[in-house]
Write a protein that holds these residues in place. Structure first.
Motif, PDB file in Angstrom:
ATOM      1  N   LYS A  95     -11.425  35.208 -17.689  1.00 28.80           N
ATOM      2  CA  LYS A  95      -9.938  35.264 -17.021  1.00 28.80           C
ATOM      3  C   LYS A  95     -10.071  34.347 -15.927  1.00 28.80           C
ATOM      4  O   LYS A  95     -11.064  34.064 -15.198  1.00 28.80           O
ATOM      5  N   THR A  98      -4.345  34.122 -11.367  1.00 27.59           N
ATOM      6  CA  THR A  98      -3.022  33.351 -11.302  1.00 27.59           C
ATOM      7  C   THR A  98      -2.242  34.223 -10.423  1.00 27.59           C
ATOM      8  O   THR A  98      -2.389  35.072  -9.968  1.00 27.59           O
ATOM      9  N   ALA A 102       2.838  35.832 -12.992  1.00 30.05           N
ATOM     10  CA  ALA A 102       2.574  34.512 -13.997  1.00 30.05           C
ATOM     11  C   ALA A 102       1.770  34.962 -15.083  1.00 30.05           C
ATOM     12  O   ALA A 102       1.163  36.153 -15.143  1.00 30.05           O
ATOM     13  N   PRO A 103       2.063  34.570 -16.462  1.00 26.39           N
ATOM     14  CA  PRO A 103       1.073  35.053 -17.532  1.00 26.39           C
ATOM     15  C   PRO A 103      -0.219  34.953 -17.350  1.00 26.39           C
ATOM     16  O   PRO A 103      -0.859  34.223 -16.598  1.00 26.39           O
ATOM     17  N   ASP A 104      -1.044  35.721 -17.921  1.00 21.71           N
ATOM     18  CA  ASP A 104      -2.525  35.961 -17.777  1.00 21.71           C
ATOM     19  C   ASP A 104      -3.031  34.722 -18.459  1.00 21.71           C
ATOM     20  O   ASP A 104      -2.548  33.804 -19.474  1.00 21.71           O
ATOM     21  N   GLU A 105      -4.039  33.966 -17.962  1.00 17.82           N
ATOM     22  CA  GLU A 105      -4.832  32.777 -18.508  1.00 17.82           C
ATOM     23  C   GLU A 105      -6.318  33.186 -18.532  1.00 17.82           C
ATOM     24  O   GLU A 105      -6.989  33.589 -17.864  1.00 17.82           O
ATOM     25  N   TYR A 134      -5.863  29.310 -22.415  1.00 17.98           N
ATOM     26  CA  TYR A 134      -5.068  30.080 -23.248  1.00 17.98           C
ATOM     27  C   TYR A 134      -4.077  30.555 -22.023  1.00 17.98           C
ATOM     28  O   TYR A 134      -4.538  31.107 -21.040  1.00 17.98           O
ATOM     29  N   ARG A 135      -2.664  30.385 -22.269  1.00 17.47           N
ATOM     30  CA  ARG A 135      -1.836  30.993 -21.329  1.00 17.47           C
ATOM     31  C   ARG A 135      -0.822  31.762 -21.802  1.00 17.47           C
ATOM     32  O   ARG A 135      -0.009  31.461 -22.815  1.00 17.47           O
ATOM     33  N   GLY A 136      -0.922  33.053 -21.569  1.00 17.78           N
ATOM     34  CA  GLY A 136       0.076  34.211 -22.202  1.00 17.78           C
ATOM     35  C   GLY A 136      -0.292  34.259 -23.569  1.00 17.78           C
ATOM     36  O   GLY A 136       0.482  34.931 -24.444  1.00 17.78           O
ATOM     37  N   SER A 140      -3.155  26.462 -24.714  1.00 20.15           N
ATOM     38  CA  SER A 140      -2.562  25.265 -24.012  1.00 20.15           C
ATOM     39  C   SER A 140      -3.274  23.887 -23.857  1.00 20.15           C
ATOM     40  O   SER A 140      -2.779  22.879 -24.476  1.00 20.15           O
TER      41      SER A 140
END
Length: 217
Positions: A95, A98, A102-105, A134-136, A140
């Motif tokens: 992880k 962020t 903001a969305p989890d990355e 990965y974003r949300g 990505s």
């Protein structure tokens, strides 16, 4: 729409990128937990060899492979080398920090060999290496090459193609070239335009009906 760079037009096949967010800072101080089919530990040398469906977790970081060699230096920093089964690849996932709201990355990768350096907070993927962000929950960015080096402190990622990788390192990409798919950075939504306040009409003056013009007391 993604900006596709497949393959990059670089003869040296070397790429660097910064992903704008760092790995979870708390992971560094978390204990290392490992599950495996068998273990050989050397207390004098402070080394351990885990074999058979090995799963290593350290905070949000996860490493999986057929074999994991772990050592600890006198200062307590831990190092691991994850090796995949023949014809397969080892797995890495972590992880990223962020900003609030903001969305989890998450960043994850695969390679024939994965080296983790607990002192420097770096991960090195060797042989048919791939890394994804990965974003949300949505994919990505993607990168692939012979060797990928990820520094979670500076958040700089370096990808080497076959031409610059150590001799004998399989690339897994056509022609030993670097591959990348980079999504454009999302801009902050624009603030809604302020609604203008309507002007207050000037008061209308009316003649008084209570007083006669020119009258005096």
């Amino acid at each position: 729409m993604r900006t596709r760079l497949l393959p990059l037009l670089l003869l040296c096949a070397l790429a660097c990128a910064s992903w704008g967010a760092r790995a979870e800072k708390a992971d560094r101080n978390k204990p290392m937990n490992i599950e495996a089919d068998s273990l050989r530990h050397d207390e004098l040398q402070q080394t351990s060899v885990f074999t058979g469906r090995v799963v290593l977790t350290k905070g949000t970081m996860v490493l999986r492979g057929a074999r994991v060699d772990v050592r600890q230096d006198p200062e307590g920093f831990q190092y691991g080398v994850v090796t995949a089964e023949p014809g397969k690849r080892a797995f890495f996932r972590q992880k990223r920090d962020t900003v609030a709201g903001a969305p989890d990355e998450f960043v994850e990768g695969e390679a024939q060999t994965i080296e983790y350096d607990g002192r420097a907070d770096t991960v090195k993927l060797i042989g048919r290496a791939e890394m994804r962000r990965y974003r949300g929950g949505a994919l990505s960015d993607e990168m692939a090459g012979a060797v990928i080096f990820y520094n979670s402190v500076t958040d700089v990622l370096t990808v080497d193609g076959q031409r610059t990788a150590p001799a004998g390192t399989p690339s897994g990409t056509p022609g030993g070239r670097v591959r990348a798919v980079l999504a454009p950075k999302e801009s902050a939504p624009a603030a809604p335009a302020a609604t203008p306040t309507p002007a207050t009409p000037a008061p209308t003056l009316r003649p008084s009906t209570d007083m006669k013009s020119g009258a005096s007391k």
